[in-house]
Design a protein around this motif. Sequence first.
Motif, PDB file in Angstrom:
ATOM      1  N   LEU A  48      -2.483   6.831  -0.381  1.00 19.95           N
ATOM      2  CA  LEU A  48      -2.518   5.897   0.741  1.00 19.95           C
ATOM      3  C   LEU A  48      -3.950   5.470   1.023  1.00 19.95           C
ATOM      4  O   LEU A  48      -4.886   6.260   0.890  1.00 19.95           O
ATOM      5  CB  LEU A  48      -1.924   6.552   1.993  1.00 19.95           C
ATOM      6  N   ARG A  49      -4.108   4.227   1.423  1.00 23.29           N
ATOM      7  CA  ARG A  49      -5.428   3.670   1.685  1.00 23.29           C
ATOM      8  C   ARG A  49      -6.087   4.377   2.866  1.00 23.29           C
ATOM      9  O   ARG A  49      -5.451   4.609   3.902  1.00 23.29           O
ATOM     10  CB  ARG A  49      -5.309   2.171   1.978  1.00 23.29           C
ATOM     11  N   ARG A  81       9.535  -5.309   2.478  1.00 25.13           N
ATOM     12  CA  ARG A  81       9.320  -4.908   3.869  1.00 25.13           C
ATOM     13  C   ARG A  81      10.360  -3.878   4.296  1.00 25.13           C
ATOM     14  O   ARG A  81      10.052  -2.956   5.049  1.00 25.13           O
ATOM     15  CB  ARG A  81       9.389  -6.127   4.794  1.00 25.13           C
ATOM     16  N   MET A  82      11.597  -4.035   3.839  1.00 22.92           N
ATOM     17  CA  MET A  82      12.637  -3.057   4.163  1.00 22.92           C
ATOM     18  C   MET A  82      12.255  -1.679   3.644  1.00 22.92           C
ATOM     19  O   MET A  82      12.371  -0.668   4.363  1.00 22.92           O
ATOM     20  CB  MET A  82      13.977  -3.480   3.555  1.00 22.92           C
ATOM     21  N   ILE A  83      11.821  -1.617   2.397  1.00 19.45           N
ATOM     22  CA  ILE A  83      11.440  -0.332   1.808  1.00 19.45           C
ATOM     23  C   ILE A  83      10.269   0.276   2.567  1.00 19.45           C
ATOM     24  O   ILE A  83      10.257   1.483   2.868  1.00 19.45           O
ATOM     25  CB  ILE A  83      11.092  -0.510   0.322  1.00 19.45           C
ATOM     26  N   VAL A  84       9.280  -0.553   2.896  1.00 14.16           N
ATOM     27  CA  VAL A  84       8.113  -0.070   3.631  1.00 14.16           C
ATOM     28  C   VAL A  84       8.531   0.504   4.980  1.00 14.16           C
ATOM     29  O   VAL A  84       8.074   1.586   5.387  1.00 14.16           O
ATOM     30  CB  VAL A  84       7.086  -1.205   3.814  1.00 14.16           C
ATOM     31  N   GLY A 109       0.777  -1.233   0.000  1.00 16.41           N
ATOM     32  CA  GLY A 109       0.000   0.000   0.000  1.00 16.41           C
ATOM     33  C   GLY A 109       0.803   1.275   0.000  1.00 16.41           C
ATOM     34  O   GLY A 109       0.242   2.367   0.115  1.00 16.41           O
ATOM     35  N   LEU A 110       2.133   1.180  -0.163  1.00 14.38           N
ATOM     36  CA  LEU A 110       2.973   2.374  -0.134  1.00 14.38           C
ATOM     37  C   LEU A 110       3.606   2.683  -1.483  1.00 14.38           C
ATOM     38  O   LEU A 110       4.554   3.474  -1.572  1.00 14.38           O
ATOM     39  CB  LEU A 110       4.068   2.232   0.930  1.00 14.38           C
ATOM     40  N   GLY A 111       3.072   2.092  -2.539  1.00 12.81           N
ATOM     41  CA  GLY A 111       3.613   2.338  -3.867  1.00 12.81           C
ATOM     42  C   GLY A 111       3.515   3.792  -4.278  1.00 12.81           C
ATOM     43  O   GLY A 111       4.414   4.325  -4.932  1.00 12.81           O
ATOM     44  N   GLY A 112       2.428   4.471  -3.888  1.00 12.54           N
ATOM     45  CA  GLY A 112       2.254   5.868  -4.260  1.00 12.54           C
ATOM     46  C   GLY A 112       3.356   6.750  -3.725  1.00 12.54           C
ATOM     47  O   GLY A 112       3.858   7.636  -4.417  1.00 12.54           O
ATOM     48  N   ILE A 122      -4.335  -2.309   5.662  1.00 10.10           N
ATOM     49  CA  ILE A 122      -4.074  -1.298   6.688  1.00 10.10           C
ATOM     50  C   ILE A 122      -4.438   0.098   6.174  1.00 10.10           C
ATOM     51  O   ILE A 122      -4.155   0.439   5.022  1.00 10.10           O
ATOM     52  CB  ILE A 122      -2.587  -1.322   7.102  1.00 10.10           C
ATOM     53  N   SER A 123      -5.048   0.889   7.029  1.00  9.05           N
ATOM     54  CA  SER A 123      -5.370   2.274   6.677  1.00  9.05           C
ATOM     55  C   SER A 123      -4.151   3.148   6.944  1.00  9.05           C
ATOM     56  O   SER A 123      -4.018   3.775   7.996  1.00  9.05           O
ATOM     57  CB  SER A 123      -6.566   2.766   7.501  1.00  9.05           C
TER      58      SER A 123
END
Length: 311
Positions: free
Chosen positions: A111-112, A178-181, A59-62, A215-216
């Motif tokens: 983001l969601r 996960r590291m990038i997130v 969910g963090l691609g943006g 996740i929001s």
Amino acid sequence: MSRYGPEDPSVLHYQHSHISRKAWAGEETTSFNIRRFEGHLWEIDNHHRRVIDYVCIFGLGGVLFCGKALDVDHALITALVERWRPETHTFHLPVGETTITLQDVQVLWALRVDGVPFTGNGYCESGWRGLCEELLGFYPLQSEMKENGILASALIHRMMIEPLEDGLEDEAYIQRARMIVLVLLGGLILPDGSECEIPLMWLTQLRDVEAASMISWASAALATLYHNLCEASMGKRTDIGGPTMLLQLWVWERMPTLRPDFVMTRIHTNNTPCALMWTGSFMINRASKHSVRHYREQLSLLQNSQTPASR
């Protein structure tokens, strides 16, 4: 300032300790130090395509697609803090009250909004270093850890020296995602006072990719921003955390007189975060940069046609 204090003291009952007292007294306010840390993340240009796919699923691609984050204007953020009221969670302007909303977060960073809260578990039975080995793919050195957190620099260094190849198991790409997130969360979206330490309790909620995709993130970002604005406006700190870059983008989008002049025309394409429009070369030519007094004056002169609708 056109008025010296709230018209109705019974509503803005925190005024006795609010930072705006300095502005009304004609005192200078030292610009807040902005707490954020992405290090050399944006120098990594060889993320595997499958890693990017998983960052998008999380969910963090943006945020990642927006590329290197812009520099935060400390003076602008400081002037906004002076206008923030913890009693109402709004900016009090001459034209009325306004605030950044969940819709703004979704539009700017994609983001969601709906979904489950982002919390994490503060206890790990296998130990935090063991959890890193399981979910991040490496066992961190003690020097890379700090209490129950991991240094963002350790994650970035690992990504830089160990690029991923084709043909690996899915889990290898998920671990890298996960590291990038974690770096995006700890360095840009939810930075705290440590500047470079990422709480590993967050990692517990990234174990299952599909569950994490629900996740929001927008709620977490906005709640963190509100909290930090409230703390700063009450004079409790000299620095400020949270997604201040998001706040700056919101101001640029909503208040034209406070935005910089861009050398190149801003272009927005469908299905992309609006924050992408604000990347590229720009220049600030309305006043000297880092001037809190300038932004105070600009906020005091705002007209209805130059602001978002009052909320």
